[in-house]
Design a protein around this motif. Structure first.
Motif, PDB file in Angstrom:
ATOM      1  N   ARG A  13      -9.402  -8.604   8.748  1.00 54.58           N
ATOM      2  CA  ARG A  13      -9.307  -9.327   7.465  1.00 54.58           C
ATOM      3  C   ARG A  13     -10.438 -10.347   7.292  1.00 54.58           C
ATOM      4  N   CYS A  31      -7.162  -1.025   2.919  1.00 51.30           N
ATOM      5  CA  CYS A  31      -7.844  -2.292   2.641  1.00 51.30           C
ATOM      6  C   CYS A  31      -9.077  -2.570   3.492  1.00 51.30           C
ATOM      7  N   GLN A  32      -9.076  -2.068   4.726  1.00 51.09           N
ATOM      8  CA  GLN A  32     -10.099  -2.467   5.681  1.00 51.09           C
ATOM      9  C   GLN A  32     -11.506  -2.078   5.232  1.00 51.09           C
ATOM     10  N   TYR A  72      -2.945  -1.774   5.993  1.00 54.47           N
ATOM     11  CA  TYR A  72      -4.222  -2.465   5.797  1.00 54.47           C
ATOM     12  C   TYR A  72      -5.374  -1.601   6.283  1.00 54.47           C
ATOM     13  N   GLU A  73      -5.247  -1.013   7.464  1.00 53.71           N
ATOM     14  CA  GLU A  73      -6.317  -0.182   8.009  1.00 53.71           C
ATOM     15  C   GLU A  73      -6.621   0.991   7.077  1.00 53.71           C
ATOM     16  N   THR A  74      -5.586   1.551   6.463  1.00 56.44           N
ATOM     17  CA  THR A  74      -5.770   2.725   5.606  1.00 56.44           C
ATOM     18  C   THR A  74      -6.360   2.376   4.257  1.00 56.44           C
ATOM     19  N   GLU A  84       0.020  -3.633   9.096  1.00 55.36           N
ATOM     20  CA  GLU A  84      -1.279  -3.504   9.772  1.00 55.36           C
ATOM     21  C   GLU A  84      -1.849  -2.103   9.572  1.00 55.36           C
ATOM     22  N   LYS A  85      -0.996  -1.091   9.675  1.00 59.14           N
ATOM     23  CA  LYS A  85      -1.457   0.284   9.441  1.00 59.14           C
ATOM     24  C   LYS A  85      -1.839   0.488   7.976  1.00 59.14           C
ATOM     25  N   ALA A 102     -12.562  -5.400   9.121  1.00 50.48           N
ATOM     26  CA  ALA A 102     -11.672  -5.438  10.284  1.00 50.48           C
ATOM     27  C   ALA A 102     -11.239  -6.875  10.545  1.00 50.48           C
TER      28      ALA A 102
END
Length: 515
Positions: free
Chosen positions: A42, A34-35, A30-32, A27-28, A40
């Motif tokens: 996904r 991919c988001q 992804y936030e860094t 999740e972290k 947000a």
């Protein structure tokens, strides 16, 4: 996904000793990483939705490879230089997990999101500019989410305005050219008065949207959604909701919608489905549709589907990821990205009538047709291979495979020019445009608008006099060529210009462009 910055990379390297001790937190990650593109939760942005139901045709092993190496012919970069194999695997596994709260977007959500600018509802039916309203070209600039309105005779901007984030699928015009509709990746649909240069209304019709289509009678806007699995019909007057159509196949499965288009001669919308081997026809002229119907509407014991915008489901042998029509709108020429062959679907007969020999990854959404030696031919660029396939539309046999300098995304022409223009969208030769003589099927010119810079997507003015090329860079340009001499006339600075859409060509179903 976000581009890699030096600061972020140093942060990853500095924390590598800690990462070796602790399991990666997807999740972290992804936030860094991919988001920024995938949104947000996904739920999609410039990149697609990353939820299990949206990844049904992507194997986990392939997901690992995409994250590591990137994806050709898209904006997806590779991350193997920034993330460890364990981190990439954690991300690849995590995007296949269900979110804690299942995303939904229903009729009440759609209506609650609607914004109507009442002052723009009753403006004069007269352009506020002096240019020919049927020779206006809209230029979508992704660099700063803007649209330039271009005078097609003078090749000068009339105005430029900001749009919502990440337009996708191409603007669609009413037949008189006054109103234009477009959608964004995250589901926002806008109605714009092109004569008065004002936004009329906006509504969010989905979470992740592919494109919109406008009925030829100017009554309906149909929205194709990836998420939720719906087609959404809106009233063109104020974008109020007419109908939400759940996309459920005859096999009971739901599906994303690859694309929806207006088939004007048929007075119907045609929708391709990404996860079900079906194509849907949705008449908007009030004629009935029968469950299990055949093309003559006389199937015994058939039951008419009630209500407006009924759905006719045509079963196919393969999926349709993209498609286009023949000039009579009796045939669909389509392909699946995972299949080595395309298919020809006869809409009246309701079935496939031929296969198409299309190696690699054809991009039929950018296909065109023309007359070659007295016979109609179709041509398609290819996203994986440096070739353009030209196929006889009577025999469905390949006439020629034209070798190009690399994979291409767009192929465009006009009935008033002997040339078709093809880009080389990826690879070392992405800076060239190749010009094909439609009479000989030979490449007669290779243009290089700006060495080392990506050039793409050609559109013509209404007369086929000018060819407009996008220099697809943040500090890019719209490059205007004389379509007869192939000489550059001028450049207009723009921010990562992508698609160009001429009112006349789009509303009059020009032979050389997508409809």
């Amino acid at each position: 996904m976000k581009p890699i910055t030096l600061l972020a990379l140093l942060g990853i390297l500095a924390g590598s000793s800690h990462s070796a001790l602790a399991a990666p937190n997807p999740e972290k990650l992804y936030e860094t990483w991919c988001q920024g593109c995938h949104g947000a939760g996904r739920l999609g942005g410039t990149g697609p939705v990353l939820l299990p139901e949206s990844l049904s045709r992507l194997k986990r092993a392939d997901a690992f490879k995409v994250i590591a190496d990137g994806l050709p012919a898209t904006q997806m970069p590779g991350f193997k230089s920034a993330l460890s194999e364990g981190e990439i695997q954690a991300l690849a596994d995590w995007i296949y997990t269900e979110p804690a709260v299942k995303p939904k977007w229903e009729a009440a959500d759609i209506e609650a999101s609607r914004i109507v600018h009442k002052e723009a509802l009753d403006l004069p039916a007269k352009p506020v500019f002096q240019a020919d309203p049927m020779n206006i070209t809209l230029v979508v600039e992704h660099g700063d989410n803007s649209i330039t309105v271009l005078d097609g005779d003078k090749m000068e901007p009339i105005t430029r305005f900001a749009t919502r984030y990440a337009l996708h699928g191409g603007p669609k015009f009413t037949q008189d050219g006054r109103f234009v509709f477009w959608s964004t990746r995250d589901g926002w649909v806008t109605k714009f008065d092109l004569w008065n240069l004002k936004v009329v209304a906006e509504v969010r019709a989905g979470i992740n949207t592919r494109n919109v289509a406008v009925s030829s009678d100017a009554r309906y806007v149909m929205v194709a959604n990836y998420l939720p699995h719906t087609l959404v019909a809106l009233d063109t007057r104020d974008l109020s909701l007419v109908k939400v159509i759940p996309v459920v196949g005859k096999n009971g499965k739901t599906s994303r919608v690859s694309a929806v288009y207006d088939a004007r001669p048929r007075a119907s919308f045609i929708a391709a489905l990404r996860d079900i081997p079906e194509v849907w026809e949705i008449p908007y002229d009030g004629r009935p549709v029968y469950k299990g119907m055949v093309h003559d509407y006389k199937l015994k014991e058939a039951i008419a589907e009630p209500g407006p915008l009924p759905v006719r489901q045509i079963e196919l042998t393969d999926y349709l990821d993209d498609f286009y029509f023949d000039q009579d709108y009796k045939l669909i020429l389509g392909a699946s990205r995972s299949s080595p062959k395309g298919q020809v679907v006869h809409l009246d007969a309701g079935r496939k009538i031929a296969d198409l020999d299309l190696p690699g990854m054809p991009h039929l959404g950018s296909g065109i047709t023309w007359q070659y030696q007295g016979r109609p031919v179709m041509a398609s660029p290819n996203l994986k291979e440096g070739l353009i396939s030209v196929i006889d539309m009577k025999t469905w046999q390949t006439v020629k495979q034209i070798k190009t300098e690399g994979p291409g995304f767009f192929l465009r022409s006009h009935e008033n020019t002997p040339y078709a223009w093809a880009d080389v969208f990826s690879g070392p030769n992405k800076d060239v445009m190749q010009v094909i003589d439609k009479r000989t099927l030979e490449i007669v010119a290779t243009l290089k608008p700006e060495p080392g810079k990506t050039s793409t997507h050609v559109e013509f003015d209404r007369y086929g006099k000018y060819a407009l090329v996008s220099l697809w860079e943040q500090d890019g340009a719209l490059i205007v060529y004389d379509a007869a001499t192939l000489k550059e006339i001028k450049r207009l600075p723009m921010k990562r210009p992508v698609g160009k859409y001429n009112v006349w060509n789009k509303t009059r179903l020009s032979e050389g462009t997508s409809h």
